[in-house]
Design an enzyme around this catalytic site. Structure first.
Site, PDB file in Angstrom:
ATOM      1  N   ALA A 112       1.466  -5.284  12.952  1.00  0.00           N
ATOM      2  CA  ALA A 112       0.613  -4.715  11.920  1.00  0.00           C
ATOM      3  C   ALA A 112       0.706  -5.595  10.686  1.00  0.00           C
ATOM      4  O   ALA A 112       1.737  -6.215  10.431  1.00  0.00           O
ATOM      5  CB  ALA A 112       1.060  -3.298  11.595  1.00  0.00           C
ATOM      6  N   LYS A 113      -0.409  -5.619   9.962  1.00  0.00           N
ATOM      7  CA  LYS A 113      -0.458  -6.455   8.766  1.00  0.00           C
ATOM      8  C   LYS A 113       0.692  -6.137   7.819  1.00  0.00           C
ATOM      9  O   LYS A 113       1.340  -7.013   7.277  1.00  0.00           O
ATOM     10  CB  LYS A 113      -1.780  -6.226   8.032  1.00  0.00           C
ATOM     11  CG  LYS A 113      -2.959  -6.866   8.739  1.00  0.00           C
ATOM     12  CD  LYS A 113      -4.278  -6.482   8.081  1.00  0.00           C
ATOM     13  CE  LYS A 113      -5.435  -6.910   8.979  1.00  0.00           C
ATOM     14  NZ  LYS A 113      -6.722  -6.418   8.533  1.00  0.00           N
ATOM     15  N   ARG A 114       0.941  -4.859   7.645  1.00  0.00           N
ATOM     16  CA  ARG A 114       1.912  -4.469   6.623  1.00  0.00           C
ATOM     17  C   ARG A 114       3.359  -4.804   6.988  1.00  0.00           C
ATOM     18  O   ARG A 114       4.211  -4.891   6.133  1.00  0.00           O
ATOM     19  CB  ARG A 114       1.776  -2.981   6.284  1.00  0.00           C
ATOM     20  CG  ARG A 114       1.990  -2.070   7.463  1.00  0.00           C
ATOM     21  CD  ARG A 114       1.947  -0.605   7.053  1.00  0.00           C
ATOM     22  NE  ARG A 114       2.015   0.219   8.238  1.00  0.00           N
ATOM     23  CZ  ARG A 114       0.993   0.479   9.023  1.00  0.00           C
ATOM     24  NH1 ARG A 114      -0.195  -0.030   8.751  1.00  0.00           N
ATOM     25  NH2 ARG A 114       1.127   1.231  10.096  1.00  0.00           N
TER      26      ARG A 114
END
Ligand code: GLU
Ligand code: ZN
Length: 304
Positions: free
Chosen positions: A239-241
């Protein structure tokens, strides 16, 4: 409804909310391979309706990442420039204003002791017969009392959902005016003539509601192909985060795109994509995807 005799159109639809990570790149690669293997038109569509989450630099970073990997496209669209189209489509559907807060919805669900249907709360229809005109309202679609079944062209899986009890009247436009993803995606795929949707399995369970919308709008249902999301060494999805390695960083560090493509192909369980050399060009993967398609023929979607 089957889509077989139309020219093939595929798409990659990223949300420009941050740097593209390897998992996004793998989905982008497969969508591109699928389109190119069928000699189709490939669309890049930025899903940027949720302006609060959009990062302006992400559009260009995404374009550059794709170009760097050798994944081209024939047309580009921004959802934020297509609001009129969504408004027109919304007007054709049976919707009603909903002023419920999350808390109010949760309270009603709890009070009715309705056993939860899976992870997602089903809206209990509080505003079906009217709502408070003094509060900002979302628009919900009055879903038909029907069961919608979809089947996946890659996995061969079938999924049926009863719209009223398992999906519920879902939001097409939020109370801040932002059109919902499930709605915009259906309007766009129809308007752009998309015949094949290859995307991550995270959207598989949302497919019946999208197919239901297609039915209500009288547009064809495309073929669906859901591919696994890339996971890290712990088996958790990237995930990006979580700071998954952005493609941008590899590109800027002077890494070879051929190596990255090779890694992406090898990370899949799709033989013969697993057996590729250490460095490979995107175009060299096209015949391999075709071969994969041969022993795993892509089925068209049937609607019941
Ligand atoms: N924009 C969605 C995402 O980035 C993909 C939508 C789709 O492929 O239907 O997850
Ligand atoms: Zn409501």
């Amino acid at each position: 409804m089957n889509v077989v005799d139309q020219p093939m159109v595929g798409r990659f639809a990223p949300s420009p909310t941050g740097a593209m990570h390897l998992g996004n790149a793998r989905t982008a690669l497969l969508a591109w391979l699928h389109t190119r293997a069928h000699g189709g038109r490939h669309i890049l569509r930025f899903e940027d309706l949720d302006t609060g989450r959009v990062r302006n630099w992400a559009y260009d970073a995404t374009r550059r990442d794709l170009e760097w990997l050798g994944l081209d496209w024939d047309a580009e669209y921004l959802q934020s420039e297509r609001l009129e189209l969504y408004a027109e489509a919304l007007a054709r559907l049976d919707t009603y204003p909903c002023t419920c807060t999350r808390k109010e919805i949760a309270a009603v669900i709890q009070a009715s002791a309705g056993a939860p249907h899976g992870e997602e709360d089903v809206y209990p229809g509080i505003c079906r017969s009217g709502s408070d005109p003094g509060r900002p309202a979302a628009r919900r679609w009055r879903v038909p009392d029907e069961t919608v079944c979809v089947s996946d062209g890659l996995t061969g899986e079938t999924l049926c959902q009863h719209l009223r009890s398992e999906v519920g009247d879902f939001v097409l436009q939020r109370n801040d005016g932002v059109f919902a993803y499930h709605f915009a995606v259906v309007v766009d795929d129809a308007d752009m003539g998309v015949t094949d949707i290859l995307r991550g399995t995270d959207l598989w369970t949302a497919t019946p509601r999208q197919v239901a919308l297609q039915g209500a709008l009288g547009v064809p249902t495309p073929r669906y192909l859901h591919v696994p999301l890339m996971t890290d060494f712990r088996g958790e999805r990237l995930a990006k985060r979580d700071g998954a390695p952005p493609v941008m960083a590899l590109r800027e560090a002077g890494e070879s795109p051929g190596k990255v493509l090779s890694e992406l192909a090898r990370s899949l369980d799709f033989l013969p994509l697993r057996a590729v050399p250490d460095e490979i060009g995107a175009a060299d993967l096209i015949p391999l995807w075709r071969e994969f398609g041969h022993f795993h023929p892509v089925k068209s979607l049937s609607q019941t």
